[in-house]
Write a protein that holds these residues in place. Structure first.
Motif, PDB file in Angstrom:
ATOM      1  N   CYS A 256      16.365   7.133   5.587  1.00  0.00           N
ATOM      2  CA  CYS A 256      14.938   7.273   5.304  1.00  0.00           C
ATOM      3  C   CYS A 256      14.320   8.068   6.437  1.00  0.00           C
ATOM      4  N   ALA A 257      13.076   8.483   6.221  1.00  0.00           N
ATOM      5  CA  ALA A 257      12.379   9.261   7.232  1.00  0.00           C
ATOM      6  C   ALA A 257      11.011   8.642   7.474  1.00  0.00           C
ATOM      7  N   PRO A 258      10.608   8.451   8.736  1.00  0.00           N
ATOM      8  CA  PRO A 258      11.429   8.602   9.932  1.00  0.00           C
ATOM      9  C   PRO A 258      12.618   7.640   9.899  1.00  0.00           C
TER      10      PRO A 258
ATOM     11  N   VAL B  48      -1.640   5.635   9.717  1.00  0.00           N
ATOM     12  CA  VAL B  48      -0.302   6.187   9.958  1.00  0.00           C
ATOM     13  C   VAL B  48       0.696   5.346   9.164  1.00  0.00           C
ATOM     14  N   VAL B  49       1.410   5.990   8.251  1.00  0.00           N
ATOM     15  CA  VAL B  49       2.360   5.229   7.434  1.00  0.00           C
ATOM     16  C   VAL B  49       3.700   5.096   8.153  1.00  0.00           C
ATOM     17  N   HIS B  50       4.440   4.142   7.767  1.00  0.00           N
ATOM     18  CA  HIS B  50       5.824   3.868   8.199  1.00  0.00           C
ATOM     19  C   HIS B  50       6.188   4.319   9.617  1.00  0.00           C
ATOM     20  N   LEU B  51       5.510   3.752  10.586  1.00  0.00           N
ATOM     21  CA  LEU B  51       5.857   4.044  11.980  1.00  0.00           C
ATOM     22  C   LEU B  51       7.251   3.483  12.285  1.00  0.00           C
TER      23      LEU B  51
ATOM     24  N   VAL C  49      -1.108   9.208   6.432  1.00  0.00           N
ATOM     25  CA  VAL C  49      -0.341  10.387   6.853  1.00  0.00           C
ATOM     26  C   VAL C  49       1.096  10.038   7.214  1.00  0.00           C
ATOM     27  N   HIS C  50       1.999  10.794   6.598  1.00  0.00           N
ATOM     28  CA  HIS C  50       3.405  10.752   7.026  1.00  0.00           C
ATOM     29  C   HIS C  50       3.458  11.554   8.314  1.00  0.00           C
ATOM     30  N   SER C  51       3.616  10.837   9.421  1.00  0.00           N
ATOM     31  CA  SER C  51       3.419  11.456  10.731  1.00  0.00           C
ATOM     32  C   SER C  51       4.746  11.802  11.408  1.00  0.00           C
TER      33      SER C  51
ATOM     34  N   LEU D   8      -6.488   9.341   0.199  1.00  0.00           N
ATOM     35  CA  LEU D   8      -5.554  10.465   0.102  1.00  0.00           C
ATOM     36  C   LEU D   8      -4.341  10.242   0.998  1.00  0.00           C
ATOM     37  N   LYS D   9      -3.308  11.019   0.729  1.00  0.00           N
ATOM     38  CA  LYS D   9      -2.077  10.919   1.510  1.00  0.00           C
ATOM     39  C   LYS D   9      -1.591  12.323   1.797  1.00  0.00           C
ATOM     40  N   SER D  10      -1.131  12.575   3.026  1.00  0.00           N
ATOM     41  CA  SER D  10      -0.541  13.885   3.282  1.00  0.00           C
ATOM     42  C   SER D  10       0.679  13.777   4.190  1.00  0.00           C
ATOM     43  N   PHE D  11       1.420  14.838   4.241  1.00  0.00           N
ATOM     44  CA  PHE D  11       2.647  14.947   5.044  1.00  0.00           C
ATOM     45  C   PHE D  11       2.452  15.992   6.134  1.00  0.00           C
ATOM     46  N   MET D  12       2.949  15.717   7.329  1.00  0.00           N
ATOM     47  CA  MET D  12       2.913  16.728   8.392  1.00  0.00           C
ATOM     48  C   MET D  12       4.281  17.399   8.565  1.00  0.00           C
TER      49      MET D  12
ATOM     50  N   VAL E 249       0.814  -1.223   0.000  1.00  0.00           N
ATOM     51  CA  VAL E 249       0.000   0.000   0.000  1.00  0.00           C
ATOM     52  C   VAL E 249       0.847   1.272   0.000  1.00  0.00           C
ATOM     53  N   HIS E 250       2.156   1.106  -0.073  1.00  0.00           N
ATOM     54  CA  HIS E 250       3.018   2.293   0.018  1.00  0.00           C
ATOM     55  C   HIS E 250       4.267   2.125  -0.850  1.00  0.00           C
ATOM     56  N   ALA E 251       4.161   2.563  -2.101  1.00  0.00           N
ATOM     57  CA  ALA E 251       5.316   2.497  -3.000  1.00  0.00           C
ATOM     58  C   ALA E 251       5.349   3.769  -3.843  1.00  0.00           C
TER      59      ALA E 251
HETATM   60 ZN   LIG Z   1       6.632   9.213   4.300  1.00  0.00          ZN
END
Ligand SMILES: [Zn+2]
Ligand SMILES: NC(=O)NC(NC(N)=O)C(=O)[O-]
Ligand SMILES: [Zn+2]
Length: 502
Positions: free
Chosen positions: A335-337, A287-290, A224-226, A188-192, A98-100
């Motif tokens: 990478c981030a985080p 929450v993506v990529h914790l 969300v990129h948290s 949708l996807k967003s960045f904080m 789900v995240h590429a």
């Molecule tokens: Zn991200």
């Protein structure tokens, strides 16, 4: 006698027509470029088939791209049927990533639909959902989604769907967001925090609240990129040499867990809207990529307990690497985080095993080697993103075995839950009626992932797992019944389907 000879070609033609007609169930010549198998009705047999009811020995019957039955050994008579028998190899639902970031169009030199989906297929991924940023332009409107679709059409080897971007420019414009959702993005996807991409600016809680209320109507998720930037970078002492930018520890200091914690805390002020009866009921926050397995995860657990519609993913790199072992200057690991210490990695595994982390994704986010600054090794200036898409299955398995990971858990984290997030109800499990999206692999087979190993991504030398010994070899990948990958070979034609929400 002459007339009989004249009839012969006609009779032959008639006979071959009848022959083709009766066996058309098995052979579909016009479609054969999509598949390395010449059948459209066949059985995949194995002693280890991972189903929702556990692991069975038997066969999966595939017809016209779907699974039409799942048969246990005792009811299975393989005689006189088109059977592909995989013996003791594992037959599992194909992975859903789900995240590429496939970066196409606009930055196809970073990755592309053909290269990224070939790598995915070789890794057992049968569906991926493409992120709205790193391609150019970012996917934030109906027009830019159209460009994505044009770039992907007839160039994908697995099924591909799209997330749209929630950015300040569209967040308070319900008509624009609805246009994008109507055009088919799955959510949708967003960045904080800054995304590193100019045409994808960050959002705050107000934008997210507004986005969620529109998503509620469509019953689609927001990813969300948290991380929220805290004032730490100014404490670095790069100038006087105290903080060496070639040390991973220097980079790690610039993005502490408090960034993740601050973002998630802020998010939870709006996820309450998703509760039953709330103003954004029907919407969902993912929450993506914790990376932080401590306070950030505790906050998510708390929100789940109180009834918010929220899930969380982590990625194989957080489960396999730890900060202590990242070599100086090896920016492939940036990478981030960030990847945190070994203790955090253990905690992430435990959280996954205990069910607090819902699923896995690759966050495959490649670039060109020049921007990874491989020679220079400056962690502060290199592009952040891990290249991994072809190896997520063996990586999860190899590093998970010591924690007791089961095949059923792999299927849950990589297929069933991701299918639910992306609302692909005909995918994510080996079950009658579902798409025949299947990976066949040998968990026990080890391989050295060295530079000679076939890799299908555009820039193999930035891959983070080169040099590792992994366990788990993918033998075959089926997408909607097409054998799209078989031991180092791909089907000639790119027949993956575009997935658009309706
Ligand atoms: Zn991200
Ligand atoms: N622009 C990016 O692709 N960023 C990605 N970069 C990472 N994860 O380092 C991400 O998903 O945040
Ligand atoms: Zn990402």
């Amino acid at each position: 006698m002459d007339w009989q000879w004249k009839l012969l070609p006609l009779l032959t033609l008639l006979a071959s027509f009848l022959f083709l007609f009766y066996i058309e169930d098995y052979f579909k010549p016009p479609q054969s470029d999509c598949s390395l198998l010449p059948y459209s009705h066949f059985w995949i047999a194995s002693k280890r088939i991972v189903t929702l009811q556990g692991i069975i020995s038997g066969a999966v019957e595939v017809k016209g791209g779907n699974i039409i039955s799942v048969i246990k050994d005792k009811d299975w008579n393989g005689k006189s049927k088109q059977v592909v028998d995989y013996g003791y190899a594992v037959v599992m639902p194909g992975l859903i990533d789900v995240h590429a970031h496939l970066d196409d169009p606009g930055r196809a030199e970073w990755e592309g639909f053909p290269s990224g989906t070939k790598a995915a297929a070789a890794g057992g991924i049968t569906t991926l959902i493409d992120m709205p940023l790193n391609s150019f332009p970012s996917t934030v409107s109906t027009e830019t989604l159209k460009l994505k679709i044009e770039a992907a059409e007839k160039r994908i080897f697995v099924d591909v769907g799209f997330w749209g971007g929630l950015v300040p420019e569209n967040a308070f414009n319900a008509t624009a967001l609805e246009g994008l959702l109507n055009a088919g993005v799955l959510g949708l996807k967003s960045f904080m925090c800054p995304s590193g991409i100019n045409d994808f600016p960050m959002t705050d809680a107000n934008h997210i609240k507004a986005g969620l209320s529109v998503l509620g109507k469509y019953r689609r998720p927001l990813l969300v990129h948290s991380e929220i930037q805290q004032d730490v970078e100014s404490h670095l002492q790069v100038e006087d040499g105290a903080d060496d930018p070639r040390l991973y520890s220097t980079y790690l200091k610039t993005r502490p867990p408090s960034w993740e914690e601050a973002a998630i805390r802020e998010l939870l002020t709006v996820t309450k809207d998703t509760r039953i009866g709330g103003p954004a009921e029907g919407a969902h926050l993912h929450v993506v990529h914790l990376s932080d397995a401590s306070s950030s995860l505790d906050l998510i657990k708390e929100a789940k307990r109180r009834g918010d519609s929220i899930t969380v993913e982590t990625c194989p790199h957080y489960l396999s690497f730890s900060a202590e072992e990242i070599p100086d200057g090896d920016t492939r690991f940036k990478c981030a985080p960030p990847i945190r210490d070994a203790a955090n990695k253990e905690k992430l595994w435990n959280a996954l095993m205990e069910g607090h982390i819902d699923m896995l994704s690759s966050d495959h986010s490649p670039t060109v080697p020049e921007l990874k600054l491989l020679n220079d090794g400056n962690f502060l200036r290199a592009w952040g993103g891990i290249s991994s898409i072809q190896f997520v299955l063996p990586v999860t398995w190899s590093y998970g075995r010591k924690f007791g990971v089961t095949l059923e858990q792999l299927a849950l984290w990589w297929s069933e839950r991701p299918a639910k997030l992306a609302q692909q109800h005909s995918k994510g499990a080996i079950a009658t009626g579902n798409h025949a999206d299947i990976v066949v692999w040998e968990p026990e087979v080890e391989f050295d992932l060295n530079a000679d190993h076939p890799m299908y991504v555009k820039n193999p030398n930035i891959s983070a797992y080169i040099g590792k010994k992994l366990s788990g070899k993918v033998l075959a990948t089926f997408v909607r019944g097409n054998l799209v990958y078989k031991e180092g070979n791909h089907a000639p034609a790119a027949c993956g389907a575009l997935i658009l929400a309706t």
